[in-house]
Design a protein around this motif. Structure first.
Motif, PDB file in Angstrom:
ATOM      1  N   VAL A  10      15.278  25.400  37.654  1.00  0.00           N
ATOM      2  CA  VAL A  10      14.207  25.671  36.710  1.00  0.00           C
ATOM      3  C   VAL A  10      14.821  26.081  35.383  1.00  0.00           C
ATOM      4  O   VAL A  10      15.710  26.933  35.330  1.00  0.00           O
ATOM      5  CB  VAL A  10      13.274  26.787  37.214  1.00  0.00           C
ATOM      6  CG1 VAL A  10      12.215  27.129  36.176  1.00  0.00           C
ATOM      7  CG2 VAL A  10      12.596  26.349  38.513  1.00  0.00           C
ATOM      8  N   LEU A  11      14.350  25.455  34.312  1.00  0.00           N
ATOM      9  CA  LEU A  11      14.844  25.742  32.973  1.00  0.00           C
ATOM     10  C   LEU A  11      13.752  26.405  32.136  1.00  0.00           C
ATOM     11  O   LEU A  11      12.558  26.224  32.392  1.00  0.00           O
ATOM     12  CB  LEU A  11      15.305  24.451  32.284  1.00  0.00           C
ATOM     13  CG  LEU A  11      16.379  23.638  33.018  1.00  0.00           C
ATOM     14  CD1 LEU A  11      16.714  22.382  32.220  1.00  0.00           C
ATOM     15  CD2 LEU A  11      17.637  24.464  33.265  1.00  0.00           C
ATOM     16  N   TRP A  12      14.175  27.149  31.125  1.00  0.00           N
ATOM     17  CA  TRP A  12      13.257  27.820  30.208  1.00  0.00           C
ATOM     18  C   TRP A  12      13.583  27.391  28.776  1.00  0.00           C
ATOM     19  O   TRP A  12      14.742  27.203  28.421  1.00  0.00           O
ATOM     20  CB  TRP A  12      13.397  29.331  30.296  1.00  0.00           C
ATOM     21  CG  TRP A  12      13.001  29.944  31.599  1.00  0.00           C
ATOM     22  CD1 TRP A  12      13.653  29.879  32.795  1.00  0.00           C
ATOM     23  CD2 TRP A  12      11.842  30.750  31.837  1.00  0.00           C
ATOM     24  NE1 TRP A  12      12.985  30.579  33.758  1.00  0.00           N
ATOM     25  CE2 TRP A  12      11.877  31.140  33.203  1.00  0.00           C
ATOM     26  CE3 TRP A  12      10.792  31.191  31.028  1.00  0.00           C
ATOM     27  CZ2 TRP A  12      10.887  31.942  33.777  1.00  0.00           C
ATOM     28  CZ3 TRP A  12       9.813  31.998  31.591  1.00  0.00           C
ATOM     29  CH2 TRP A  12       9.862  32.358  32.952  1.00  0.00           C
ATOM     30  N   ALA A  13      12.546  27.256  27.980  1.00  0.00           N
ATOM     31  CA  ALA A  13      12.721  27.021  26.549  1.00  0.00           C
ATOM     32  C   ALA A  13      11.979  28.098  25.778  1.00  0.00           C
ATOM     33  O   ALA A  13      10.931  28.579  26.233  1.00  0.00           O
ATOM     34  CB  ALA A  13      12.201  25.643  26.163  1.00  0.00           C
ATOM     35  N   ARG A  14      12.491  28.468  24.631  1.00  0.00           N
ATOM     36  CA  ARG A  14      11.876  29.502  23.794  1.00  0.00           C
ATOM     37  C   ARG A  14      11.725  28.950  22.381  1.00  0.00           C
ATOM     38  O   ARG A  14      12.694  28.547  21.763  1.00  0.00           O
ATOM     39  CB  ARG A  14      12.738  30.764  23.782  1.00  0.00           C
ATOM     40  CG  ARG A  14      12.114  31.953  23.040  1.00  0.00           C
ATOM     41  CD  ARG A  14      13.086  33.130  23.050  1.00  0.00           C
ATOM     42  NE  ARG A  14      12.466  34.356  22.609  1.00  0.00           N
ATOM     43  CZ  ARG A  14      12.295  34.717  21.338  1.00  0.00           C
ATOM     44  NH1 ARG A  14      12.691  33.896  20.378  1.00  0.00           N
ATOM     45  NH2 ARG A  14      11.735  35.859  21.025  1.00  0.00           N
ATOM     46  N   LEU A  15      10.492  28.936  21.898  1.00  0.00           N
ATOM     47  CA  LEU A  15      10.206  28.487  20.537  1.00  0.00           C
ATOM     48  C   LEU A  15       9.683  29.670  19.733  1.00  0.00           C
ATOM     49  O   LEU A  15       8.960  30.517  20.259  1.00  0.00           O
ATOM     50  CB  LEU A  15       9.146  27.389  20.545  1.00  0.00           C
ATOM     51  CG  LEU A  15       9.456  26.144  21.383  1.00  0.00           C
ATOM     52  CD1 LEU A  15       8.254  25.207  21.371  1.00  0.00           C
ATOM     53  CD2 LEU A  15      10.694  25.435  20.853  1.00  0.00           C
ATOM     54  N   PRO A  16      10.029  29.731  18.448  1.00  0.00           N
ATOM     55  CA  PRO A  16       9.525  30.846  17.639  1.00  0.00           C
ATOM     56  C   PRO A  16       8.029  30.711  17.396  1.00  0.00           C
ATOM     57  O   PRO A  16       7.514  29.617  17.140  1.00  0.00           O
ATOM     58  CB  PRO A  16      10.310  30.721  16.337  1.00  0.00           C
ATOM     59  CG  PRO A  16      10.702  29.273  16.276  1.00  0.00           C
ATOM     60  CD  PRO A  16      10.898  28.829  17.691  1.00  0.00           C
ATOM     61  N   GLY A  17       7.316  31.817  17.477  1.00  0.00           N
ATOM     62  CA  GLY A  17       5.913  31.818  17.103  1.00  0.00           C
ATOM     63  C   GLY A  17       5.788  31.836  15.596  1.00  0.00           C
ATOM     64  O   GLY A  17       6.724  32.165  14.877  1.00  0.00           O
ATOM     65  N   ARG A  18       4.616  31.482  15.104  1.00  0.00           N
ATOM     66  CA  ARG A  18       4.412  31.495  13.660  1.00  0.00           C
ATOM     67  C   ARG A  18       3.012  31.962  13.309  1.00  0.00           C
ATOM     68  O   ARG A  18       2.485  31.654  12.254  1.00  0.00           O
ATOM     69  CB  ARG A  18       4.670  30.126  13.080  1.00  0.00           C
ATOM     70  CG  ARG A  18       3.799  29.023  13.603  1.00  0.00           C
ATOM     71  CD  ARG A  18       4.264  27.685  13.087  1.00  0.00           C
ATOM     72  NE  ARG A  18       3.354  26.627  13.470  1.00  0.00           N
ATOM     73  CZ  ARG A  18       3.672  25.353  13.434  1.00  0.00           C
ATOM     74  NH1 ARG A  18       4.883  24.988  13.058  1.00  0.00           N
ATOM     75  NH2 ARG A  18       2.792  24.425  13.766  1.00  0.00           N
ATOM     76  N   GLY A  19       2.425  32.734  14.232  1.00  0.00           N
ATOM     77  CA  GLY A  19       1.058  33.191  13.995  1.00  0.00           C
ATOM     78  C   GLY A  19       0.975  34.535  13.319  1.00  0.00           C
ATOM     79  O   GLY A  19      -0.130  35.075  13.150  1.00  0.00           O
ATOM     80  N   ALA A  20       2.123  35.103  12.935  1.00  0.00           N
ATOM     81  CA  ALA A  20       2.103  36.435  12.310  1.00  0.00           C
ATOM     82  C   ALA A  20       1.478  36.365  10.911  1.00  0.00           C
ATOM     83  O   ALA A  20       1.607  35.359  10.219  1.00  0.00           O
ATOM     84  CB  ALA A  20       3.515  36.981  12.237  1.00  0.00           C
TER      85      ALA A  20
END
Length: 271
Positions: free
Chosen positions: A261-271
């Motif tokens: 199982v792999l994980w990816a992390r993307l930056p949020g931009r809703g701030a």
């Protein structure tokens, strides 16, 4: 003469029916009836002469069965009783100060944060997230399929609350639709764990999940909506053996060679 509540109004076969164990009291029957109304499926009153096998043969493809201390999902291939499962072990590890859980390592969840889990499944990540954000945090979990929604929502309600966790708010919703209605930056972290594109042999619980989960793949549009909603990060879990990440144009985080199982992390931009 059979009471009219023993059968749904229509003789046509149903995808899902809610019922109870055959030793039923008034309070349990009311819980089951209310649950059926939540998702608009028939409720069938049980008695000892109406076995679950007959309900599956004559009336429904699947049953959500309320018992005094449990909730189960039953179909022709088997029974899945709700359990905290691996989430219980993961939380115990966190309680012991072991900080190796991937949800913590990749998301870096902190006390008081708000998390949106767009793919509840059997609720493991939602339970771990609730422990990580603590009593002052918030975890909202979406489930589109009524059988899984009822199983996990009412299963979680039957568990004792961990003193260091917040409650998990389970919402019956399609994530693709729900995300569009959420304001920018409403959550700190958004999670996705869609069904793997490539089937692989797994536990009986996972196979039951696969039979009843939404098979629709995650789309680029949903990911972009999630990034709008997330102040800090969007996390996506997927199988090493599928092409899900490639189709989304996403590179997963480095992982051990034997990780399935792999994980990816993307930056949020809703701030």
């Amino acid at each position: 003469m059979r009471p009219p509540s023993l059968l749904p109004p229509s003789p046509s076969r149903q995808a899902l029916v809610v019922t109870t164990s055959d030793r039923v009291d008034v309070a349990l029957a009311q819980r089951a009836r209310s649950a059926a109304e939540e998702v608009g499926v028939p409720y069938v009153e049980r008695h000892h002469k109406l076995p679950l096998k007959k309900l599956l043969t004559d009336m429904a493809d699947a049953l959500v069965v309320f018992e005094s201390t449990a909730v189960s999902l039953v179909d022709a291939e088997g029974t899945l009783r709700f359990s905290p499962g691996l989430a219980h072990l993961r939380v115990k590890q966190l309680d012991a100060g072991v900080e190796e859980d991937m949800l913590l390592r990749i998301a870096g969840l902190r006390d008081g944060e708000h998390v949106l889990d767009c793919t509840l499944g059997l609720g493991a990540d939602a339970q771990v997230a609730a422990r990580l954000v603590g009593p002052s945090g918030r975890v909202t979990a979406l489930e589109k399929r009524p059988a899984l929604y009822l199983l996990v929502r009412h299963g979680l309600l039957g568990l004792p609350r961990h003193p260091a966790s917040c409650a998990v708010e389970v919402v019956h919703a399609d994530a693709a639709v729900h995300l569009r209605a959420v304001p920018d930056g409403a959550f700190d972290v958004v999670l996705f764990d869609p069904m793997f594109e490539r089937e692989r042999k797994s536990s009986a619980a996972f196979e039951a999940l696969r039979r009843h989960a939404d098979p629709a793949p995650l789309t680029r549009e949903m990911v972009e909506e999630a990034r709008r909603v997330a102040r800090r990060a969007v996390l996506i879990k997927g199988s090493r053996y599928s092409s899900d990440f490639k189709k989304l144009g996403i590179t997963p985080e480095p992982a051990r060679p034997n990780a399935t199982v792999l994980w990816a992390r993307l930056p949020g931009r809703g701030a």
